[in-house]
Design an enzyme around this catalytic site. Structure first.
Site, PDB file in Angstrom:
ATOM      1  N   GLY A 283     -10.537  -2.194  -4.679  1.00 41.72           N
ATOM      2  CA  GLY A 283     -10.356  -1.695  -3.322  1.00 41.72           C
ATOM      3  C   GLY A 283     -10.924  -0.327  -3.047  1.00 41.72           C
ATOM      4  O   GLY A 283     -10.717   0.245  -1.989  1.00 41.72           O
TER       5      GLY A 283
ATOM      6  N   GLU B 134      18.781   5.342  -7.202  1.00 36.75           N
ATOM      7  CA  GLU B 134      17.606   6.070  -6.711  1.00 36.75           C
ATOM      8  C   GLU B 134      17.856   7.577  -6.731  1.00 36.75           C
ATOM      9  O   GLU B 134      16.959   8.359  -7.047  1.00 36.75           O
ATOM     10  CB  GLU B 134      17.232   5.616  -5.298  1.00 36.75           C
ATOM     11  CG  GLU B 134      16.878   4.141  -5.180  1.00 36.75           C
ATOM     12  CD  GLU B 134      15.767   3.700  -6.120  1.00 36.75           C
ATOM     13  OE1 GLU B 134      14.902   4.523  -6.481  1.00 36.75           O
ATOM     14  OE2 GLU B 134      15.779   2.513  -6.511  1.00 36.75           O
TER      15      GLU B 134
ATOM     16  N   PRO C  23     -11.148   1.225  -9.881  1.00 37.19           N
ATOM     17  CA  PRO C  23     -10.058   0.309  -9.538  1.00 37.19           C
ATOM     18  C   PRO C  23     -10.380  -0.522  -8.300  1.00 37.19           C
ATOM     19  O   PRO C  23     -11.281  -0.180  -7.538  1.00 37.19           O
ATOM     20  CB  PRO C  23      -8.868   1.238  -9.273  1.00 37.19           C
ATOM     21  CG  PRO C  23      -9.417   2.600  -9.152  1.00 37.19           C
ATOM     22  CD  PRO C  23     -10.733   2.621  -9.819  1.00 37.19           C
TER      23      PRO C  23
ATOM     24  N   GLY D 110     -14.064   0.414  -2.834  1.00 37.56           N
ATOM     25  CA  GLY D 110     -15.308   0.379  -2.068  1.00 37.56           C
ATOM     26  C   GLY D 110     -16.546   0.074  -2.886  1.00 37.56           C
ATOM     27  O   GLY D 110     -17.651   0.381  -2.467  1.00 37.56           O
ATOM     28  N   LYS D 111     -16.381  -0.560  -4.040  1.00 38.81           N
ATOM     29  CA  LYS D 111     -17.553  -0.870  -4.863  1.00 38.81           C
ATOM     30  C   LYS D 111     -18.441  -1.896  -4.168  1.00 38.81           C
ATOM     31  O   LYS D 111     -19.658  -1.719  -4.073  1.00 38.81           O
ATOM     32  CB  LYS D 111     -17.101  -1.383  -6.239  1.00 38.81           C
ATOM     33  CG  LYS D 111     -16.288  -0.358  -7.015  1.00 38.81           C
ATOM     34  CD  LYS D 111     -15.883  -0.850  -8.380  1.00 38.81           C
ATOM     35  CE  LYS D 111     -14.881  -1.982  -8.352  1.00 38.81           C
ATOM     36  NZ  LYS D 111     -13.575  -1.604  -7.764  1.00 38.81           N
TER      37      LYS D 111
HETATM   38  P1  ADP Z   1     -13.863  -3.157  -4.325  1.00 36.48           P
HETATM   39  O1  ADP Z   1     -15.139  -3.918  -4.341  1.00 36.48           O
HETATM   40  O2  ADP Z   1     -13.961  -1.828  -5.002  1.00 36.48           O
HETATM   41  O3  ADP Z   1     -12.675  -3.921  -4.813  1.00 36.48           O
HETATM   42  P2  ADP Z   1     -14.252  -3.293  -1.515  1.00 36.48           P
HETATM   43  O4  ADP Z   1     -15.588  -2.675  -1.388  1.00 36.48           O
HETATM   44  O5  ADP Z   1     -14.201  -4.775  -1.468  1.00 36.48           O
HETATM   45  O6  ADP Z   1     -13.528  -2.810  -2.815  1.00 36.48           O
HETATM   46  O7  ADP Z   1     -13.319  -2.691  -0.392  1.00 36.48           O
HETATM   47  C1  ADP Z   1     -12.575  -3.495   0.479  1.00 36.48           C
HETATM   48  C2  ADP Z   1     -12.506  -2.881   1.860  1.00 36.48           C
HETATM   49  O8  ADP Z   1     -11.846  -1.633   1.834  1.00 36.48           O
HETATM   50  C3  ADP Z   1     -13.845  -2.592   2.453  1.00 36.48           C
HETATM   51  O9  ADP Z   1     -14.358  -3.712   3.103  1.00 36.48           O
HETATM   52  C4  ADP Z   1     -13.545  -1.468   3.418  1.00 36.48           C
HETATM   53  O10 ADP Z   1     -13.051  -1.955   4.630  1.00 36.48           O
HETATM   54  C5  ADP Z   1     -12.436  -0.731   2.740  1.00 36.48           C
HETATM   55  N1  ADP Z   1     -12.960   0.416   1.980  1.00 36.48           N
HETATM   56  C6  ADP Z   1     -12.888   0.587   0.655  1.00 36.48           C
HETATM   57  N2  ADP Z   1     -13.436   1.757   0.284  1.00 36.48           N
HETATM   58  C7  ADP Z   1     -13.893   2.341   1.405  1.00 36.48           C
HETATM   59  C8  ADP Z   1     -14.594   3.542   1.674  1.00 36.48           C
HETATM   60  N3  ADP Z   1     -14.914   4.403   0.702  1.00 36.48           N
HETATM   61  N4  ADP Z   1     -14.900   3.811   2.947  1.00 36.48           N
HETATM   62  C9  ADP Z   1     -14.581   2.954   3.937  1.00 36.48           C
HETATM   63  N5  ADP Z   1     -13.939   1.799   3.745  1.00 36.48           N
HETATM   64  C10 ADP Z   1     -13.581   1.478   2.502  1.00 36.48           C
HETATM   65 ZN    ZN Z   2      14.946   2.610 -11.073  1.00 35.40          ZN
END
Ligand code: ADP
Ligand code: ZN
Length: 652
Positions: A244, A465, A242, A246-247
């Site tokens: 965010g 709620e 998904p 960290g890919k």
């Molecule tokens: P994706 O490519 O999976 O959408 P990103 O690598 O762009 O996600 O992540 C965005 C930001 O979130 C990174 O620049 C970092 O600051 C933070 N982040 C995400 N995963 C991690 C992780 N495992 N450790 C540290 N920071 C993370």
């Molecule tokens: Zn509801």
């Protein structure tokens, strides 16, 4: 068709060629033609002198009446060659500056009235023998305004074209030049000057994924070790997970660890409105990469180009397909030991064209999930480092337990947001309550403190709620509640309840049924308490409709429809449903029955627990937010086991 063959123009690459220059040049050229016609050797004279001296002398060969209908009318006088008197006149004449015909005029004077001048001249000419007649020509000079008017359509056309191109190429890029770069790849390159400084230490959690990619990093560092043994290195690694999580970060860290150039581009950057641009960009990207090898190419959101090629004629997309084909061709074109490693990220590996996943392409998949409690602790540790002053009881453990279901990107955001909140309150350190506010904010958008909700509305929301909360509390298979609040936030949600789902991948029928009841709890409570229903349940209803249809048509959980699954990841069912109309009717009926039964069950439960419902609703009206511990106190501990789990569900 390529917009520009890639090997055409070294000068444009620098980006120094600005399209605005073209405008400038055009205008300068226009003005130049205007001014160059002015001859500096022309002597001023007067109309009177012309008739008194020049005409009688017989030296005049030709006159040109310029702009005879305008205010700036004037006459230019050309002299016969043998009438040139001085040496200077003669040399000027030889140099084409003055004189007869094409050579410039020698005298010029202004006219007050062109008609009276002509009458006067005609009177003289009629008395003159034929061979001595003065030739008379008319000429209208274009004013700058006229000139501009005549080129205006071109400028407009050019402008429109320029605008379209700019839009088409995303309106980004440096000053100008992007029209010419439309076929260029838009990849960001991190190279010598802009080296990736991210390392594996910056990537928290994801231990298994890191372990898996270490081999690739090692290969990039010393390829000989591998090639000497004839080992084949994967060309492509697909990071699945998904947003965010960290890919991108992991891919960057690989480049940082291996100290190789890093090309980063999003799949959607390939796709343009012009046919052939995508393919040309792919070609350009690989050309650049080959020059920089060993290196890493990272394609984010590869599903934008990599979707399965047209099964359905109606939806086929030539441009995307030719881009994908080009990508496949390029990937086959280099062997892994050249030192180009392809990384790609997607959240939907199921929609990718199977050709992309074949051996020799993205044959290795690494799944990256949302972090669990421990993972979140580690990510918090990384991002808390950036905050300099923390309150005494701010610990990664505590923060991780506040943020079930958050991905790395959201955690990074919460840390920053918490610091902003603390700063706004003029605090000298960031405390747990600031983090709490940051969490709430990132769940539902900004708190809308000043959104005006009437007391009656607030009551309805509280009961709604509370209805969700009660159902979650007393239904065995429902997810345990984390917190429930009626603080309005965002645009849509007037309140929400957050649950901790059990960590599992297989759901049993009764679990899904309880889930439906819990989601219906809001509307049921409104009906029981107020005898009428509101629009507040729209989101809930949408959710259960989806879930119920999935139970009947995808999970095979309905007796009448049977053990069939019409799951289609492409969702191409708009034109052809994979079942008959009769089956469709049965499906609709069964879904209705399912929801009706669940609703009745919910109403019965809430009627039975009316007392507890009131308690919670009143507490909500008073405190606006209730945590699990508050519910324990108000209506007694929940009967069923619950372990803390990573992902939270939020129900409006
Ligand atoms: P994706 O490519 O999976 O959408 P990103 O690598 O762009 O996600 O992540 C965005 C930001 O979130 C990174 O620049 C970092 O600051 C933070 N982040 C995400 N995963 C991690 C992780 N495992 N450790 C540290 N920071 C993370
Ligand atoms: Zn509801």
């Amino acid at each position: 068709m390529d917009f520009l063959p890639e090997n055409e123009e070294p000068k444009k690459k620098k980006g120094g060629f600005n399209s605005y220059w073209l405008f400038g040049l055009l205008i300068v050229a226009l003005l130049a033609t205007q001014f160059l016609t002015l001859n500096l050797n022309i002597k001023p004279t007067t109309e009177d002198e012309f008739f008194r001296k020049l005409v009688p002398s017989g030296d005049v060969a030709q006159i040109t009446i310029v702009n005879k209908d305008r205010e700036d009318a004037r006459v230019e006088v050309y002299i016969k060659e043998d009438s040139l008197k001085t040496k200077k006149q003669y040399s000027d004449f030889k140099q084409n500056k003055i004189g007869f015909a094409n050579k410039g005029p020698l005298y010029s004077f202004e006219l007050t009235s062109a008609t009276s001048f002509k009458d006067k001249l005609d009177a003289i000419q009629s008395q003159t023998p034929f061979e001595k007649l003065i030739k008379v020509k008319n000429e209208t000079q274009k004013s700058i305004f006229d000139l501009l008017l005549s080129v205006l359509p071109f400028i407009l056309l050019f402008g429109v074209w320029f605008f379209l191109m700019r839009k088409a190429s995303g309106g980004m890029g440096g000053p100008g030049g992007q029209i010419f770069n439309i076929g260029k790849s838009k990849a960001n390159l991190y190279d010598k000057d802009t080296k990736v400084s991210v390392t594996f230490d910056d990537v928290a959690g994801l231990d298994e994924a890191k372990e898996e990619v270490k081999e690739v990093v090692d290969f990039l560092k010393n390829p000989k070790k591998y090639t000497a043994l004839g080992a084949k290195i994967p060309k492509g690694v697909l990071l699945v997970g998904p947003p965010g999580t960290g890919k991108t970060l992991l891919a960057k860290a690989m480049a940082g660890e291996a100290q190789v150039p890093f090309f980063s581009i999003s799949g959607s950057d390939f796709v343009e409105m012009f046919v052939g641009v995508g393919a040309s960009r792919v070609r350009d990207l690989f050309k650049q990469a080959r020059e920089k090898a060993p290196c890493i190419i990272f394609i984010d959101e590869i599903d934008a180009v990599g979707r399965a090629r047209g099964k359905n004629m109606m939806q086929s997309n030539d441009e995307r397909e030719s881009t994908l084909n080009q990508l496949l061709v390029e990937m086959d074109g280099f062997s892994g030991d050249k030192g180009i490693i392809m990384l790609a990220a997607t959240n939907r590996p199921d929609v990718l064209d199977s050709a992309l996943l074949r051996p020799g392409r993205f044959d290795r998949q690494i799944s990256i999930d949302k972090p669990d409690q421990k993972g979140r602790e580690q990510i918090f540790k990384v991002h808390l480092k950036k905050l300099t002053k923390l309150g005494p009881n701010v610990t990664p453990e505590k923060l991780a337990s506040l943020t079930p279901g958050f991905a790395g990107a959201e955690i990074a955001n919460v840390c920053n947001e918490a610091a902003l909140v603390a700063a706004r309150k003029e605090k000298s350190q960031v405390e747990v309550e600031d983090f709490n506010e940051a969490v709430d904010r990132s769940i539902g958008g900004l708190e809308k403190k000043n959104k005006i909700i009437s007391p009656h509305e607030k009551e309805i929301i509280a009961y709604h709620e509370a209805g969700h909360a009660i159902c979650g509390w007393y239904l065995e298979h429902a997810h345990p509640l984390l917190k429930v609040t009626i603080i309005p936030r965002g645009i849509a949600a007037l309140g929400y309840a957050q649950y901790l789902p059990k960590e599992q991948y297989l759901y049993r029928t009764e679990q899904l049924l309880d889930e439906i009841c819990m989601t219906l709890g809001g509307r049921a409570a409104e009906e029981i308490v107020f005898g009428k229903i509101s629009t507040g349940a729209q989101n809930d209803l949408q959710r259960i409709t989806q879930l119920s249809y999935a139970m009947v048509t995808v999970y095979g959980m309905n007796e009448k429809v049977g053990n069939v699954s019409f799951y289609d990841p492409q969702q191409d069912t708009t034109f052809t449903k994979p079942y008959s109309d009769d089956t469709a009717k049965v499906i609709d009926e069964e879904v209705r029955k399912l929801i009706d039964t669940a609703y009745k069950r919910t109403v019965a439960l809430l009627t039975e627990k009316r007392e507890q419902l009131n308690k919670i609703a009143e507490a909500l009206l008073a405190k606006e937010i209730l945590f699990k511990s508050d519910l324990d106190e108000l209506i007694g501990k929940r009967l069923f086991d619950e372990e803390p789990v990573p992902v939270a569900i939020t129900i409006d």
